[in-house]
Design a protein around this motif. Structure first.
Motif, mmCIF file in Angstrom:
data_model
loop_
_atom_site.group_PDB
_atom_site.id
_atom_site.type_symbol
_atom_site.label_atom_id
_atom_site.label_comp_id
_atom_site.label_asym_id
_atom_site.label_seq_id
_atom_site.Cartn_x
_atom_site.Cartn_y
_atom_site.Cartn_z
ATOM 1 N N PRO A 224 -2.868 49.819 8.129
ATOM 2 C CA PRO A 224 -2.645 50.958 9.026
ATOM 3 C C PRO A 224 -1.352 50.853 9.822
ATOM 4 O O PRO A 224 -0.859 49.750 10.103
ATOM 5 N N THR A 225 -0.819 51.988 10.162
ATOM 6 C CA THR A 225 0.314 52.093 11.081
ATOM 7 C C THR A 225 -0.165 52.855 12.304
ATOM 8 O O THR A 225 -0.776 53.914 12.177
ATOM 9 N N LEU A 226 0.071 52.326 13.482
ATOM 10 C CA LEU A 226 -0.445 52.941 14.696
ATOM 11 C C LEU A 226 0.276 54.248 14.994
ATOM 12 O O LEU A 226 1.502 54.330 14.925
ATOM 13 N N ALA A 227 -0.504 55.257 15.340
ATOM 14 C CA ALA A 227 0.058 56.563 15.688
ATOM 15 C C ALA A 227 0.778 56.484 17.030
ATOM 16 O O ALA A 227 0.485 55.617 17.869
ATOM 17 N N ASP A 228 1.699 57.410 17.253
ATOM 18 C CA ASP A 228 2.481 57.405 18.490
ATOM 19 C C ASP A 228 1.600 57.579 19.724
ATOM 20 O O ASP A 228 1.898 57.048 20.795
ATOM 21 N N TRP A 229 0.519 58.337 19.564
ATOM 22 C CA TRP A 229 -0.328 58.636 20.713
ATOM 23 C C TRP A 229 -1.263 57.492 21.075
ATOM 24 O O TRP A 229 -1.826 57.460 22.171
ATOM 25 N N TYR A 230 -1.416 56.503 20.185
ATOM 26 C CA TYR A 230 -2.437 55.478 20.385
ATOM 27 C C TYR A 230 -2.005 54.463 21.446
ATOM 28 O O TYR A 230 -0.886 53.963 21.436
ATOM 29 N N ILE A 231 -2.919 54.174 22.367
ATOM 30 C CA ILE A 231 -2.691 53.169 23.415
ATOM 31 C C ILE A 231 -3.526 51.945 23.068
ATOM 32 O O ILE A 231 -4.734 52.043 22.871
ATOM 33 N N ILE A 232 -2.903 50.787 22.978
ATOM 34 C CA ILE A 232 -3.583 49.576 22.518
ATOM 35 C C ILE A 232 -4.492 49.038 23.626
ATOM 36 O O ILE A 232 -4.018 48.630 24.681
ATOM 37 N N VAL B 263 -8.639 45.012 21.759
ATOM 38 C CA VAL B 263 -8.029 44.884 20.429
ATOM 39 C C VAL B 263 -7.122 43.657 20.384
ATOM 40 O O VAL B 263 -7.152 42.871 19.430
ATOM 41 N N VAL B 264 -6.319 43.494 21.416
ATOM 42 C CA VAL B 264 -5.419 42.337 21.475
ATOM 43 C C VAL B 264 -6.226 41.041 21.527
ATOM 44 O O VAL B 264 -5.898 40.060 20.868
ATOM 45 N N SER B 265 -7.303 41.035 22.300
ATOM 46 C CA SER B 265 -8.140 39.847 22.431
ATOM 47 C C SER B 265 -8.763 39.456 21.097
ATOM 48 O O SER B 265 -8.770 38.273 20.721
ATOM 49 N N ILE B 266 -9.259 40.436 20.340
ATOM 50 C CA ILE B 266 -9.863 40.152 19.035
ATOM 51 C C ILE B 266 -8.817 39.592 18.073
ATOM 52 O O ILE B 266 -9.057 38.612 17.366
ATOM 53 N N CYS B 267 -7.648 40.220 18.039
ATOM 54 C CA CYS B 267 -6.573 39.733 17.173
ATOM 55 C C CYS B 267 -6.190 38.299 17.530
ATOM 56 O O CYS B 267 -5.979 37.456 16.652
ATOM 57 N N LYS B 268 -6.106 38.024 18.824
ATOM 58 C CA LYS B 268 -5.718 36.695 19.280
ATOM 59 C C LYS B 268 -6.755 35.654 18.863
ATOM 60 O O LYS B 268 -6.414 34.567 18.380
ATOM 61 N N HIS B 269 -8.035 35.997 19.031
ATOM 62 C CA HIS B 269 -9.096 35.055 18.661
ATOM 63 C C HIS B 269 -9.095 34.809 17.153
ATOM 64 O O HIS B 269 -9.280 33.671 16.701
ATOM 65 N N GLY C 115 -13.565 55.170 20.499
ATOM 66 C CA GLY C 115 -12.409 54.525 19.872
ATOM 67 C C GLY C 115 -12.711 53.314 19.024
ATOM 68 O O GLY C 115 -11.819 52.500 18.768
ATOM 69 N N LYS C 116 -13.950 53.190 18.554
ATOM 70 C CA LYS C 116 -14.298 52.013 17.743
ATOM 71 C C LYS C 116 -13.529 51.993 16.427
ATOM 72 O O LYS C 116 -12.968 50.963 16.032
ATOM 73 N N THR C 117 -13.495 53.139 15.729
ATOM 74 C CA THR C 117 -12.804 53.191 14.436
ATOM 75 C C THR C 117 -11.303 53.015 14.600
ATOM 76 O O THR C 117 -10.667 52.260 13.853
ATOM 77 N N GLU C 118 -10.719 53.689 15.584
ATOM 78 C CA GLU C 118 -9.282 53.527 15.820
ATOM 79 C C GLU C 118 -8.973 52.095 16.247
ATOM 80 O O GLU C 118 -7.924 51.545 15.911
ATOM 81 N N ALA D 139 -10.643 49.435 15.209
ATOM 82 C CA ALA D 139 -10.702 48.621 13.991
ATOM 83 C C ALA D 139 -9.406 48.750 13.195
ATOM 84 O O ALA D 139 -8.895 47.762 12.657
ATOM 85 N N LYS D 140 -8.870 49.966 13.127
ATOM 86 C CA LYS D 140 -7.598 50.167 12.425
ATOM 87 C C LYS D 140 -6.461 49.426 13.143
ATOM 88 O O LYS D 140 -5.578 48.846 12.502
ATOM 89 N N ALA D 141 -6.504 49.452 14.482
ATOM 90 C CA ALA D 141 -5.464 48.757 15.246
ATOM 91 C C ALA D 141 -5.540 47.248 15.031
ATOM 92 O O ALA D 141 -4.520 46.560 14.943
ATOM 93 N N ILE D 142 -6.761 46.719 14.938
ATOM 94 C CA ILE D 142 -6.932 45.281 14.677
ATOM 95 C C ILE D 142 -6.330 44.927 13.315
ATOM 96 O O ILE D 142 -5.635 43.924 13.164
ATOM 97 N N ALA D 143 -6.592 45.784 12.317
ATOM 98 C CA ALA D 143 -6.014 45.562 10.991
ATOM 99 C C ALA D 143 -4.489 45.593 11.047
ATOM 100 O O ALA D 143 -3.807 44.790 10.397
ATOM 101 N N ALA D 144 -3.937 46.504 11.860
ATOM 102 C CA ALA D 144 -2.478 46.595 12.001
ATOM 103 C C ALA D 144 -1.931 45.332 12.658
ATOM 104 O O ALA D 144 -0.907 44.774 12.231
ATOM 105 N N GLY D 145 -2.601 44.863 13.719
ATOM 106 C CA GLY D 145 -2.138 43.668 14.409
ATOM 107 C C GLY D 145 -2.212 42.421 13.543
ATOM 108 O O GLY D 145 -1.344 41.552 13.620
ATOM 109 N N LEU D 146 -3.257 42.347 12.703
ATOM 110 C CA LEU D 146 -3.417 41.193 11.813
ATOM 111 C C LEU D 146 -2.620 41.351 10.520
ATOM 112 O O LEU D 146 -2.516 40.395 9.743
ATOM 113 N N GLY D 147 -2.090 42.556 10.285
ATOM 114 C CA GLY D 147 -1.320 42.800 9.066
ATOM 115 C C GLY D 147 -2.176 42.768 7.818
ATOM 116 O O GLY D 147 -1.751 42.267 6.780
ATOM 117 N N LEU D 148 -3.393 43.333 7.898
ATOM 118 C CA LEU D 148 -4.323 43.308 6.772
ATOM 119 C C LEU D 148 -4.664 44.712 6.298
ATOM 120 O O LEU D 148 -4.729 45.651 7.110
#
Length: 428
Positions: A265-273, A277-283, A306-309, A311-320
């Protein structure tokens, strides 16, 4: 003479924490870290560094679930932020800037008091709190992570094998010592510190505390008492740049195919992280090389939170690559595996080539149009999948009526199986 006051001569004379206070020798000529490049190989236990490591283990939920220690650690951009309770009862608040290697520190008698000066000196402030704040950075090294896990298991089991525990402690202390003292020569592995020779560290100021300048944007472990971490309920959001966030928490150097790249996924311009999400990616990133890497996370909340968005953001942060599987009240265990579907020759069917499961998941309306010729904007992926089964069944029946002996079938796996096999992120 040590390059940093953290390893001043008096620090090597401090008593070691239990159970290492009873070791025969505080040094070893048998075990040392891979960064020991001197002609005489030797590793020495350092009381402050070892105490910080053991204290960090006390609150590391991957080692000791559901434990509380009174300490806390988190991040704020390039800063590591920690609260460490000393043996005297004081709370030492440490902010470490990874970019310039500088510390800001404050000593608190309790959560309501103002910060006092923290000065490295024999008999009071030994620097343990500074080592404690450096732990997330120390754990980015493969060797340090490996022996941290070994010592952590020994600790949790009650130290049944002290020889094994001592080996891990020697290597951990030496690893940290070499990476700090030899930081200029170790490039990426080095931990660069900038501490005044006097040992007097810049103080946290009440003004900056009130402004929230030191508030952690992500909490790794523990609960902060002096510094308030923002929460989702307060509406506070993380200010991490979206372009920087993409792939920021990758935990491998694997290369994806062009088709797989399209699923990241690529994060949309409107999305606020959100900070969660950051905590999950870090762990997920930090525990990758441990014995129990964190890979399963539960997101809870009512529809539209925002659960689905997330999850997509986590995938973007992890590059998966991201996939999802939607359950219903009638979902059974075998539905997660796959189905046997009749294999047909597209040229013999009424509908030509069928949409793939990936087509259905990523764009249900277009997949439905491929099957029916009708573009239905509100169609769900489960409805399209049912239509696919109905269409393929009808085509298979037509083929059998047109004399097609020896009908062949093919196994179609679900996105869950695909994600597990290929190491993708999947939202269920």
């Amino acid at each position: 003479m040590a390059k940093t006051p953290l390893y001043a001569n008096w620090t090597w004379r401090l008593p070691l924490p239990k159970p290492f206070d009873s070791v025969a020798f505080s040094y070893s000529t048998t075990y040392w870290s891979k960064y020991c490049s001197t002609s005489i190989k030797k590793a020495t236990l350092h009381a402050c560094a070892l105490q910080a490591i053991l204290s960090y283990m006390d609150m590391d939920t991957s080692l000791t679930p559901s434990t509380t220690s009174g300490n806390a650690i988190g991040t704020q951009g390039e800063k590591l932020i920690a609260e460490y309770q000393s043996r005297t009862g004081e709370i030492h608040v440490v902010v470490f800037n990874k970019k310039n290697g500088k510390f800001n520190v404050g000593r608190y008698e309790d959560i309501s008091s103002n910060p006092r000066v923290y000065s490295l000196k024999d008999g009071s402030n030994t620097g343990t709190a500074l080592f404690f704040a450096l732990m997330p950075e120390a754990l980015t090294d493969d060797e340090f992570q490996e022996y941290y896990d070994i010592l952590g298991k020994c600790k949790n089991d009650g130290y049944p094998d002290m020889d094994k525990a001592e080996q891990a402690a020697y290597i951990l202390c030496d690893n940290l010592y070499r990476r700090i003292e030899g930081a200029d020569l170790l490039t990426a592995a080095g931990i660069r510190l900038s501490i005044p020779a006097t040992g007097n560290l810049p103080q946290l100021t009440p003004l900056n505390l009130n402004k929230g300048a030191y508030s952690p944007s992500s909490v790794l472990f523990g609960t902060f008492r002096i510094l308030t971490a923002p929460s989702a309920a307060s509406g506070t959001v993380i200010s991490m740049n979206k372009n920087d966030f993409q792939n920021y928490f990758k935990f491998s150097d694997r290369t994806f195919t062009p088709q797989e790249e399209l699923l990241i996924p690529t994060l949309a311009d409107w999305y606020i992280i959100p900070p969660e999400v950051v905590s999950i990616c870090k762990h997920a990133q930090m525990t990758t090389n441990g014995n129990q890497p964190m890979r399963n996370f539960m997101l809870r909340g009512s529809a539209g939170t925002g659960k689905t968005e997330g999850a997509k953001a986590i995938a973007a942060g992890l590059g998966l690559p991201y996939m999802y599987y939607t359950c219903s009240a009638n979902t059974e265990i075998y539905d997660f595996l796959g189905q046997m579907l009749p294999e047909t020759n597209p040229s013999d069917t009424l509908h030509g080539d069928y949409p793939t499961l990936e087509d259905i998941l990523m764009d249900p309306p277009s997949a439905y149009k491929k099957l029916t010729g009708i573009y239905e904007e509100s169609i769900s992926d489960s409805e399209v999948y049912e239509k696919l089964k109905e269409t393929m069944s009808a085509d298979a029946k037509l083929q059998s009526e047109q004399a097609s002996p020896g009908q062949r079938f093919r196994y179609v796996e679900t996105p869950l199986i695909t994600a597990i096999k290929n190491g993708y992120l999947i939202e269920i």
